[in-house]
Design an enzyme around this catalytic site. Structure first.
Site, mmCIF file in Angstrom:
data_model
loop_
_atom_site.group_PDB
_atom_site.id
_atom_site.type_symbol
_atom_site.label_atom_id
_atom_site.label_comp_id
_atom_site.label_asym_id
_atom_site.label_seq_id
_atom_site.Cartn_x
_atom_site.Cartn_y
_atom_site.Cartn_z
ATOM 1 N N HIS A 100 -35.636 -61.332 13.660
ATOM 2 C CA HIS A 100 -34.430 -61.470 12.829
ATOM 3 C C HIS A 100 -33.309 -62.018 13.697
ATOM 4 O O HIS A 100 -33.082 -61.564 14.811
ATOM 5 C CB HIS A 100 -34.022 -60.147 12.184
ATOM 6 C CG HIS A 100 -33.986 -58.987 13.128
ATOM 7 N ND1 HIS A 100 -35.133 -58.337 13.545
ATOM 8 C CD2 HIS A 100 -32.947 -58.365 13.737
ATOM 9 C CE1 HIS A 100 -34.797 -57.365 14.379
ATOM 10 N NE2 HIS A 100 -33.482 -57.368 14.521
ATOM 11 N N LEU A 101 -32.626 -62.983 13.120
ATOM 12 C CA LEU A 101 -31.475 -63.593 13.791
ATOM 13 C C LEU A 101 -30.227 -62.897 13.281
ATOM 14 O O LEU A 101 -29.925 -62.924 12.084
ATOM 15 C CB LEU A 101 -31.428 -65.090 13.449
ATOM 16 C CG LEU A 101 -30.329 -65.911 14.119
ATOM 17 C CD1 LEU A 101 -30.477 -65.904 15.636
ATOM 18 C CD2 LEU A 101 -30.354 -67.352 13.602
HETATM 19 P P1 AMP Z 1 -32.312 -55.018 16.169
HETATM 20 O O1 AMP Z 1 -31.699 -53.779 16.779
HETATM 21 O O2 AMP Z 1 -31.953 -56.289 16.829
HETATM 22 O O3 AMP Z 1 -33.819 -54.833 15.994
HETATM 23 O O4 AMP Z 1 -31.693 -55.139 14.716
HETATM 24 C C1 AMP Z 1 -32.135 -54.389 13.631
HETATM 25 C C2 AMP Z 1 -30.999 -54.317 12.683
HETATM 26 O O5 AMP Z 1 -31.497 -53.900 11.430
HETATM 27 C C3 AMP Z 1 -29.919 -53.311 13.089
HETATM 28 O O6 AMP Z 1 -28.677 -54.000 13.243
HETATM 29 C C4 AMP Z 1 -29.903 -52.327 11.933
HETATM 30 O O7 AMP Z 1 -28.608 -51.883 11.616
HETATM 31 C C5 AMP Z 1 -30.509 -53.126 10.809
HETATM 32 N N1 AMP Z 1 -31.157 -52.356 9.776
HETATM 33 C C6 AMP Z 1 -31.950 -51.267 9.927
HETATM 34 N N2 AMP Z 1 -32.405 -50.860 8.721
HETATM 35 C C7 AMP Z 1 -31.898 -51.709 7.803
HETATM 36 C C8 AMP Z 1 -32.006 -51.820 6.375
HETATM 37 N N3 AMP Z 1 -32.740 -50.962 5.654
HETATM 38 N N4 AMP Z 1 -31.324 -52.818 5.765
HETATM 39 C C9 AMP Z 1 -30.578 -53.690 6.489
HETATM 40 N N5 AMP Z 1 -30.450 -53.648 7.817
HETATM 41 C C10 AMP Z 1 -31.092 -52.665 8.473
#
Ligand code: AMP
Ligand code: ZN
Length: 114
Positions: A100-101
């Site tokens: 994810h970006l």
């Molecule tokens: P990373 O830490 O780079 O893996 O980013 C994962 C991101 O996903 C974090 O910024 C979280 O806040 C976000 N996240 C986790 N669960 C959800 C969800 N159900 N919907 C949207 N974003 C989420």
């Protein structure tokens, strides 16, 4: 089949504030925004991290960036500025193992990031 949060969001099994979708990617608001605008641009296909990118994924990664730039522009942040980034694995803070970006905008973004 991997048990993956972002695959479930892609499939509509878990709700999200979707802001964009096309045949290659979706984008939605981060659940815990770190800036006034914090979006995640996610390929439809499950790719765990940047480490798993293949040669044939090069165009896809370019597409993710073009989508992020478009969404930043549409939200009015193109001129003031914004940040895009991938976290890769735990040392960088990755918590969801589906590529994810991040797109962050709407405040002064300091450098270097923490
Ligand atoms: P990373 O830490 O780079 O893996 O980013 C994962 C991101 O996903 C974090 O910024 C979280 O806040 C976000 N996240 C986790 N669960 C959800 C969800 N159900 N919907 C949207 N974003 C989420
Ligand atoms: Zn996935």
């Amino acid at each position: 089949m991997v048990d993956c949060l972002f695959c479930k969001i892609r499939d509509g099994a878990i709700p999200a504030r979707l802001i964009f979708e096309d045949d290659q990617a979706i984008a939605f608001h981060d659940l815990h925004p770190q800036a006034p605008l914090h979006l995640l641009v996610v390929p439809r296909r499950h790719i765990a991290t940047l480490n798993e990118l293949a040669l044939e994924d090069e165009a896809l990664v370019g597409h993710l960036h073009r989508v992020a730039a478009q969404l930043a522009r549409e939200a009015g942040h193109a001129e003031a500025g914004y940040r895009t980034l991938f976290n890769c694995n735990r040392g960088a803070g990755q918590t969801v193992w589906h590529l994810h970006l991040h797109l962050l905008a709407g405040r002064d973004l300091t450098w270097p990031p923490g």
